[in-house]
Enzyme design. Structure first.
Site, PDB file in Angstrom:
ATOM      1  N   TYR A 104       0.868  -1.176   0.000  1.00 39.49           N
ATOM      2  CA  TYR A 104       0.000   0.000   0.000  1.00 39.49           C
ATOM      3  C   TYR A 104       0.906   1.228   0.000  1.00 39.49           C
ATOM      4  O   TYR A 104       1.395   1.666   1.035  1.00 39.49           O
ATOM      5  CB  TYR A 104      -0.919  -0.026   1.223  1.00 39.49           C
ATOM      6  CG  TYR A 104      -1.827   1.179   1.349  1.00 39.49           C
ATOM      7  CD1 TYR A 104      -2.417   1.756   0.233  1.00 39.49           C
ATOM      8  CD2 TYR A 104      -2.088   1.741   2.598  1.00 39.49           C
ATOM      9  CE1 TYR A 104      -3.248   2.857   0.352  1.00 39.49           C
ATOM     10  CE2 TYR A 104      -2.930   2.838   2.732  1.00 39.49           C
ATOM     11  CZ  TYR A 104      -3.500   3.390   1.608  1.00 39.49           C
ATOM     12  OH  TYR A 104      -4.330   4.490   1.719  1.00 39.49           O
ATOM     13  N   ASP A 143      -2.331  -1.384  -3.984  1.00 41.46           N
ATOM     14  CA  ASP A 143      -2.668   0.001  -4.306  1.00 41.46           C
ATOM     15  C   ASP A 143      -1.356   0.765  -4.346  1.00 41.46           C
ATOM     16  O   ASP A 143      -0.824   1.147  -3.301  1.00 41.46           O
ATOM     17  CB  ASP A 143      -3.619   0.543  -3.240  1.00 41.46           C
ATOM     18  CG  ASP A 143      -3.953   2.013  -3.431  1.00 41.46           C
ATOM     19  OD1 ASP A 143      -3.454   2.610  -4.417  1.00 41.46           O
ATOM     20  OD2 ASP A 143      -4.687   2.561  -2.601  1.00 41.46           O
TER      21      ASP A 143
END
Length: 250
Positions: A104, A143
């Site tokens: 992330y 992400d």
């Protein structure tokens, strides 16, 4: 071999929206999460087919990553040796023939307040995965908080100096690819437009499909021949992100 990655934007919230049922439906060999937003022992999941591994942020209700695997890894580590490791931004699992990294990437934030820190992270992350690549194949998911090219977001012109589409962030992503990694979605679908993985909760963005493709499956060069498909499950709700799915030849 099937691998799924999903920024769930709060695992406890999405658990109430059928998360465990979706994991069961996917029947993935490896299922990775970002933005779990919880601490250790704050959730109990009915996922008995999986070994569960977590990286928790020190700050409560913030960030966090996870990796669930049907096959027990040889080793699992968290962090990349960067100050932002305390935000729980990576989990790395080592298997016989490759590493899997659930990531992330930090957002550069409003008015690019965190852009310099983001640049430092990108450099450290690239060095980290390159060091893994020296040992065996590497699969990166998550992400990554960047839309690489104009085709990867709905409104590129108006977002040129916004977090996630600055030239600095896009150049860092290019450097990651140049270090020996492949964006599997673009490998298979180089010209496919209007397919995104994240939509703002504002302005009915998802309804209008005004999105960004910022969630990825990357593979190191030596795994390229094993890539069979790379898709985005845009119909799945519950988060502002859609799951991204990679299919590899065993």
């Amino acid at each position: 071999m099937k691998l799924v990655s999903w920024n769930v934007n709060g695992l406890r919230a999405i658990q109430k929206k059928g998360f465990e049922e979706y994991v069961s439906f996917c029947d993935a060999d490896i299922f990775c999460l970002q933005e779990t937003k919880l601490q250790e022992n704050q959730i109990s999941l009915n996922l008995h087919d999986y070994h569960l591994y977590w990286s928790f942020a020190e700050r409560k209700g913030y960030s966090g990553t996870a990796l669930f695997s049907k096959r027990e890894p040889l080793d699992v580590t968290t962090g990349i040796g960067h100050p932002l490791d305390n935000e729980g931004r990576t989990v790395t699992a080592e298997f016989e023939d490759f590493f899997v990294v659930s990531c992330y990437t930090p957002n550069s934030q409003s008015e690019l307040a965190r852009l310099d820190l983001r640049m430092d992270w990108d450099e450290a992350f690239r060095a980290y995965v390159a060091s893994l690549k020296d040992m065996k194949g590497v699969i990166i998911c998550g992400d990554l908080n960047v839309a690489h090219n104009p085709i990867d977001l709905k409104n590129p012109k108006s977002n040129e100096r916004n977090a996630g589409y600055t030239i600095e962030e896009r150049q860092q992503f290019t450097k990651l690819l140049e270090a020996g990694f492949i964006d599997t979605f673009r490998l298979l679908y180089p010209d496919k437009a209007d397919v995104y993985s994240w939509w703002s909760y504002r302005f009915r963005a998802r309804e209008k499909n005004a999105g960004w493709r910022i969630d990825y499956w990357l593979v190191s060069d030596e795994l390229k021949s094993r890539v069979q498909d790379s898709t985005i499950d845009t119909e799945v709700m519950g988060s502002d992100h859609a799951p991204v799915i990679l299919t590899l030849q065993d």
